[in-house]
Design a protein around this motif. Structure first.
Motif, short mmCIF file in Angstrom:
data_model
loop_
_atom_site.label_atom_id
_atom_site.label_comp_id
_atom_site.label_asym_id
_atom_site.label_seq_id
_atom_site.Cartn_x
_atom_site.Cartn_y
_atom_site.Cartn_z
N LEU A 10 1.18 -1.30 0.29
CA LEU A 10 0.09 -0.26 -0.09
C LEU A 10 0.90 1.31 -0.11
O LEU A 10 0.86 1.94 -0.83
CB LEU A 10 -1.01 0.05 1.66
N ALA A 11 1.43 0.98 1.07
CA ALA A 11 2.25 2.41 1.02
C ALA A 11 3.90 2.30 -0.72
O ALA A 11 3.06 4.14 -0.82
CB ALA A 11 3.68 2.52 2.11
N GLU A 12 3.76 1.96 -0.97
CA GLU A 12 4.15 1.78 -2.55
C GLU A 12 3.36 3.07 -3.25
O GLU A 12 4.02 3.10 -3.99
CB GLU A 12 5.25 0.79 -2.69
N GLN A 13 1.95 2.91 -3.12
CA GLN A 13 1.35 3.33 -4.14
C GLN A 13 1.24 4.66 -3.75
O GLN A 13 0.39 5.24 -4.55
CB GLN A 13 0.11 2.59 -4.33
N GLY A 14 1.72 4.94 -2.51
CA GLY A 14 1.81 6.41 -2.30
C GLY A 14 3.00 7.33 -2.18
O GLY A 14 3.42 7.07 -3.04
N ARG A 15 2.44 8.72 -1.71
CA ARG A 15 3.73 9.74 -2.31
C ARG A 15 4.54 9.88 -0.69
O ARG A 15 3.53 10.36 0.69
CB ARG A 15 3.20 10.79 -2.91
N ARG A 16 5.36 10.01 -0.53
CA ARG A 16 5.75 9.84 0.26
C ARG A 16 5.40 11.60 0.43
O ARG A 16 6.61 12.30 0.28
CB ARG A 16 7.56 9.71 1.17
N ILE A 17 5.71 11.95 2.44
CA ILE A 17 5.68 12.63 2.64
C ILE A 17 5.78 13.72 4.40
O ILE A 17 6.17 12.41 4.98
CB ILE A 17 3.57 13.24 2.98
N ASP A 18 6.45 14.45 4.80
CA ASP A 18 6.77 15.02 5.76
C ASP A 18 5.79 15.61 6.52
O ASP A 18 5.94 16.87 6.53
CB ASP A 18 8.60 15.18 6.01
N HIS A 19 5.69 15.69 7.65
CA HIS A 19 4.77 16.83 8.77
C HIS A 19 5.48 17.88 9.67
O HIS A 19 6.41 16.34 10.56
CB HIS A 19 3.96 16.34 9.06
N ARG A 20 5.66 18.46 10.06
CA ARG A 20 7.01 19.82 11.45
C ARG A 20 5.96 19.06 12.08
O ARG A 20 4.06 18.84 11.92
CB ARG A 20 7.38 20.49 10.17
#
Length: 220
Positions: A10-20
């Motif tokens: 599932l994760a591989e289908q998404g976009r990596r993102i960071d939240h401060r």
């Protein structure tokens, strides 16, 4: 409930993102257009009343699927999610997420997971109402340590991301009740306290306090 290989798929289908730290991942009432798979960090789950007052329901840690219920039911966000510290993960659009669940045969599993989570929140609320105030505080801390605690110097570190007023509200007690209860646990060597974090030094004693709530927990 979701196998690691399925989670990774599932994760591989998404976009990596960071939240401060302090940023909002989702806000209550928004359109449920995506799901966030949390890989690192701690997230605070809040519900906001009509008057604007916010109540922290719980904390979520790595390995959690966030925002899935709104997507599955096609309803607005039922809660606000705020990053307690720096968080990383993968965001999937609702369409990609639902297609992934179907492809991996996870529709029923994830639905059950979401329902179980809601049931546990309600169950904790009912349990708290049956306990004396000091036990409520201990019970909430015990729960948070199990949910998001990790090994730290001297015990289990819990990044609260909230002042003691919010912790008191989680325990359904006033600050004037929560502060003495926390101070007593610290004096007894059960906790180490800072403004937005704590260390559980003695889990067994904390569990005893969560059941009793009064007196010297070490003597029970």
């Amino acid at each position: 409930m979701v196998p690691k290989n399925a989670w990774r798929a599932l994760a591989e289908q998404g976009r990596r993102i960071d939240h401060r730290r302090g940023s909002f991942i989702y806000r209550q009432g928004e359109l449920s257009s995506s799901v966030f798979l949390l890989e690192d960090g701690t997230v605070k789950v809040l519900q906001v009343a009509e008057g604007g007052a916010a109540l922290t329901l719980t904390l979520r840690g790595p390995g959690e699927m966030l925002g899935e219920m709104g997507v599955i039911l096609d309803r607005p966000r039922s809660a606000t999610l705020q990053a307690v510290n720096h968080c990383t993960g993968h965001v999937l659009s609702a369409r990609v997420f639902l297609a992934g669940l179907d492809r991996l045969g996870l529709v029923t599993t994830v639905y059950r997971l979401a329902v179980d989570r809601m049931h546990h929140v309600e169950q904790r609320r009912m349990e708290l109402l049956s306990l004396p105030p000091a036990a409520r505080v201990a019970r909430v801390i015990l729960h948070l340590a199990a949910e998001v605690g990790h090994p730290g110097e001297g015990g289990t570190l819990v990044e609260l991301g909230m002042p003691r007023e919010e912790l008191a509200a989680m325990a359904a007690v006033g600050r004037s009740t929560a502060v003495p209860a926390l101070r007593r646990l610290q004096v007894q060597g059960v906790l180490d306290l800072a403004r937005t974090r704590l260390v559980v030094k003695d889990v067994e004693a904390l569990a005893a306090a969560a059941l009793a709530g009064e007196g010297d927990v070490r003597g029970m």
